[in-house]
Write an enzyme that holds these catalytic residues in place. Structure first.
Site, PDB file in Angstrom:
ATOM      1  N   TYR A  77     109.643  -5.180  19.153  1.00 42.30           N
ATOM      2  CA  TYR A  77     110.724  -4.434  19.815  1.00 42.30           C
ATOM      3  C   TYR A  77     111.148  -5.076  21.041  1.00 42.30           C
ATOM      4  O   TYR A  77     110.296  -5.826  21.730  1.00 42.30           O
ATOM      5  CB  TYR A  77     110.431  -2.827  19.674  1.00 42.30           C
ATOM      6  CG  TYR A  77     109.415  -2.796  20.639  1.00 42.30           C
ATOM      7  CD1 TYR A  77     109.216  -2.275  21.914  1.00 42.30           C
ATOM      8  CD2 TYR A  77     108.141  -2.748  20.106  1.00 42.30           C
ATOM      9  CE1 TYR A  77     108.368  -2.077  22.745  1.00 42.30           C
ATOM     10  CE2 TYR A  77     106.953  -2.457  20.962  1.00 42.30           C
ATOM     11  CZ  TYR A  77     107.019  -1.858  21.973  1.00 42.30           C
ATOM     12  OH  TYR A  77     106.091  -1.834  22.990  1.00 42.30           O
ATOM     13  N   LYS A  90     122.313 -11.615  17.383  1.00 42.09           N
ATOM     14  CA  LYS A  90     121.372 -12.749  17.686  1.00 42.09           C
ATOM     15  C   LYS A  90     121.686 -13.526  18.959  1.00 42.09           C
ATOM     16  O   LYS A  90     122.700 -13.706  19.584  1.00 42.09           O
ATOM     17  CB  LYS A  90     121.951 -13.983  16.447  1.00 42.09           C
ATOM     18  CG  LYS A  90     121.051 -15.076  16.629  1.00 42.09           C
ATOM     19  CD  LYS A  90     121.074 -15.876  15.430  1.00 42.09           C
ATOM     20  CE  LYS A  90     122.350 -16.611  15.133  1.00 42.09           C
ATOM     21  NZ  LYS A  90     122.301 -17.880  14.189  1.00 42.09           N
ATOM     22  N   SER A 143     105.708  -6.385  22.392  1.00 42.13           N
ATOM     23  CA  SER A 143     106.914  -6.634  22.284  1.00 42.13           C
ATOM     24  C   SER A 143     107.591  -7.818  22.911  1.00 42.13           C
ATOM     25  O   SER A 143     106.676  -8.786  23.044  1.00 42.13           O
ATOM     26  CB  SER A 143     107.660  -5.472  23.070  1.00 42.13           C
ATOM     27  OG  SER A 143     107.189  -5.764  24.518  1.00 42.13           O
TER      28      SER A 143
END
Length: 114
Positions: free
Chosen positions: A58, A9, A25
């Site tokens: 991603y 995170k 992305s």
């Protein structure tokens, strides 16, 4: 039994750029990627603190030390420069392993510095 748990995170990074005319992305400073144990092309969830949007995309490796956090392609519609985001990845693992697993968490400083 396999379960999904928090793996990585980046908590409260600031969007520095938005590039609608890109393939897609999120581009992240390589220092933040290293600190949170994210790798290029890894699937992440991006949660926008300012507007509540949640997207999956991603990771693209950004220039080390640049502080970049750029929403690309359609994701660029989900946040604006200056918005605060939380970037999350998950991992599947055995239930017993998950009990002791410790995720990598980064709290960026001003300028998205680690």
């Amino acid at each position: 039994m396999q379960i999904e748990v928090l793996k990585s995170k980046i908590h409260r990074a600031v969007i520095t750029e938005s590039n609608l005319n890109y393939v897609g992305s999120i581009t992240i400073d390589e220092d933040l990627m290293d600190g949170s144990n994210l790798i290029e092309n890894e699937k992440v969830q991006v949660v926008n603190v300012n507007n509540g949007e949640r997207i999956e995309t991603y990771v693209i490796k950004g220039k080390r030390g640049s502080g970049i956090c750029c929403l690309n392609g359609p994701a660029a519609r989900k946040g604006m420069v200056g918005d605060v985001v939380v970037i999350i990845s998950y991992a599947s693992m055995d239930f017993e392993k998950a009990r002791t697993f410790k995720p990598w968490i980064v709290f960026p400083k001003e300028g998205n510095k680690r």
